[in-house]
Design an enzyme around this catalytic site. Structure first.
Site, PDB file in Angstrom:
ATOM      1  CE1 TYR A  51      74.833 -40.045  23.500  1.00 27.02           C
ATOM      2  CE2 TYR A  51      74.920 -41.860  25.068  1.00 27.02           C
ATOM      3  CZ  TYR A  51      75.349 -40.607  24.655  1.00 27.02           C
ATOM      4  OH  TYR A  51      76.293 -39.926  25.387  1.00 27.02           O
ATOM      5  CG  ASP A  58      76.077 -49.461  21.734  1.00 23.88           C
ATOM      6  OD1 ASP A  58      76.191 -50.053  22.835  1.00 23.88           O
ATOM      7  OD2 ASP A  58      76.124 -48.225  21.629  1.00 23.88           O
ATOM      8  CE  LYS A  63      74.086 -47.512  29.806  1.00 28.12           C
ATOM      9  NZ  LYS A  63      74.112 -46.240  30.509  1.00 28.12           N
TER      10      LYS A  63
HETATM   11  N1  HOZ Z   1      73.786 -42.339  28.767  1.00 26.82           N
HETATM   12  C1  HOZ Z   1      72.877 -42.518  29.868  1.00 26.82           C
HETATM   13  C2  HOZ Z   1      71.462 -42.589  29.403  1.00 26.82           C
HETATM   14  N2  HOZ Z   1      71.179 -43.526  28.381  1.00 26.82           N
HETATM   15  C3  HOZ Z   1      72.992 -41.418  30.888  1.00 26.82           C
HETATM   16  C4  HOZ Z   1      74.084 -41.661  31.829  1.00 26.82           C
HETATM   17  C5  HOZ Z   1      74.067 -40.777  33.068  1.00 26.82           C
HETATM   18  O1  HOZ Z   1      73.573 -39.664  33.034  1.00 26.82           O
HETATM   19  O2  HOZ Z   1      74.559 -41.221  34.084  1.00 26.82           O
END
Ligand code: HOZ
Length: 427
Positions: free
Chosen positions: A144, A239, A267
């Site tokens: 992802y 990534d 992040k």
């Molecule tokens: N993309 C995040 C999980 N891999 C989720 C982010 C969220 O819901 O805060």
């Protein structure tokens, strides 16, 4: 588990926010649970609006490597806020921050700050296309890379959790410019290069997959990607939104010794505020406007609150023994959980790289998205509910990672293991 005030907010949220949440996995639908609404966090713990306290192993899905509301980070943000929250003009902190990133992440020579991981990956792909003059992108099933159109093809994270193979609204012409191949499979990539000779701009990969659950790169996989990209004139993009500053100070590229052309970060780099980055070789980055013709911009890019938080977190991560401590805590929790699942005879297959791991509820082995999907998600959901009932807050999906942070000391690890012992007794 969800109490009165959370339930009340949940009902109101669903009236005015699609699905009641601002990001799908938070709805906890996959584990058959209503989400507790969180009021505050400190260190390894969060508290919901009903006063329930949880030991948090989500850490806002990765950013909080130091735990919640770290005093030094809070002070840095407060100091910055007092001087103004946004200027839309260059600041000294952006220079210090970019210098720090270039110093810490092995392949970075120049870096551009943006506001989210999605923006970073989307921009890196545009740059790769602009630089190579080619259109096709290769990604891997179950990886992802945010929610931009071309990357929602066989994607992990919320799409894996909700079982969505594709996304309406993505034009066929855009989805068709993305080839998605099995993770850890160099032969498929070699064939893709052979059948699309001179058309592939970039290969984008999570160097350790974290969005189909944690799946390690097989020995030689990352080096093989590097070699095939070089051979065919395509750019390699790591990534590192999850792995950056988590699996090593310099990310997966430092840990595995393979350097990409471009890297995306998110992040941890933003210290819990909305900040992300993409960067790489100078020659490529100089194609970004206003230096070059590839356009990308943002009013809040390099925001002073976010750069203050990010800088402080990166400073603190440079202290001695930080990564040894993370490795030790994560290994203790991972090994302990493995013993508990084995003693109970539950099918499981674990994968851990540094402070991120997943136990898949399948005998395994798990090496890619197809094998990750053999997991018993109902069993995972039961385990999740049992843990939540005992105050342990895990990512509410089989296809996400457990994220260990520096606030998880021996007491927190023992508490999680004790809760797991109790949970499996009910199985
Ligand atoms: N993309 C995040 C999980 N891999 C989720 C982010 C969220 O819901 O805060």
């Amino acid at each position: 588990m969800t109490d009165r005030r959370s339930l009340e907010l949940w009902a109101r949220a669903q009236e005015v926010i699609p699905g009641g949440v601002n990001s799908p996995v938070r709805a906890m639908a996959a584990v058959g649970q209503n989400p507790p609404f969180i009021k505050s966090g400190r260190g390894a713990y969060i508290e919901d609006v009903d006063g329930n306290r949880y030991l948090d192993y989500v850490g806002s899905w990765g950013p909080l490597i130091l735990g919640h509301a770290h005093p030094e980070v809070v002070k840095a943000v407060q100091r910055a806020a007092e001087k103004g929250t946004s200027f839309g003009a260059p600041t000294e902190a952006e220079v210090l921050f970019a210098e720090k990133l270039v110093k810490l992440v092995p392949s970075l020579e120049m870096v551009r700050l943006v506001s989210s991981g999605t923006e970073a990956t989307m921009s890196a792909l545009r740059l790769a296309r602009g630089y190579t003059g080619r259109d096709l992108i290769v990604k891997f099933d179950g990886c992802y890379h945010g929610h931009s159109d071309g990357l929602l093809v066989s994607a992990g994270s919320g799409l894996a959790t909700l079982g969505l193979p594709a996304c309406p609204g993505v034009p066929e012409a855009i989805a068709g410019a993305t080839l998605s191949l099995p993770y850890n499979d160099l032969e498929s990539l070699a064939s893709a290069f052979a059948s699309h000779d001179g058309q592939i701009a970039a290969v984008i990969v999570e160097p350790v997959a974290g969005n189909m659950g944690v799946v390690e790169p097989k020995p030689g996989f990352l080096a093989g990607l590097r070699q095939l990209c070089d051979q065919h004139g395509a750019l390699l993009i790591f990534d590192e939104v999850i792995t950056g500053f988590r699996v090593a100070l310099g990310g997966a590229q430092e840990r595995f010794g393979v350097l990409p052309d471009l890297t995306t970060l998110g992040k941890i780099v933003g210290g819990g505020l909305p900040l992300a980055a993409y960067g790489g070789r100078r020659e490529i980055m100089q194609r970004v406007a206003p230096c070059g013709p590839v356009y990308q911009a943002g009013t809040l890019s390099g925001n002073p609150l976010a750069t203050a938080a990010g800088l402080m977190v990166l400073e603190l991560l440079q202290a001695p023994r930080v990564y040894e401590t993370l490795e030790e805590s994560s290994a203790r929790l991972y090994d302990g959980l493995g013993q508990i699942l084995a003693a109970k005879g539950l099918p499981h297959c674990g994968q851990r790289v540094g402070a991120m791991f997943t136990y898949f509820f399948t005998a395994g082995p798990v090496t890619d998205y197809a094998s990750a999907k053999t997991s018993d998600t109902a069993l995972f959901a039961r385990f999740h509910r049992g843990m939540l009932k005992r105050g342990i807050y895990l990512a509410p999906s089989q296809f996400e990672a457990t994220l260990v942070c520096l606030a998880h000391g021996p007491q927190e690890i023992d508490a999680a293991l004790a809760a797991a012992e109790e949970t499996v007794k009910e199985f």
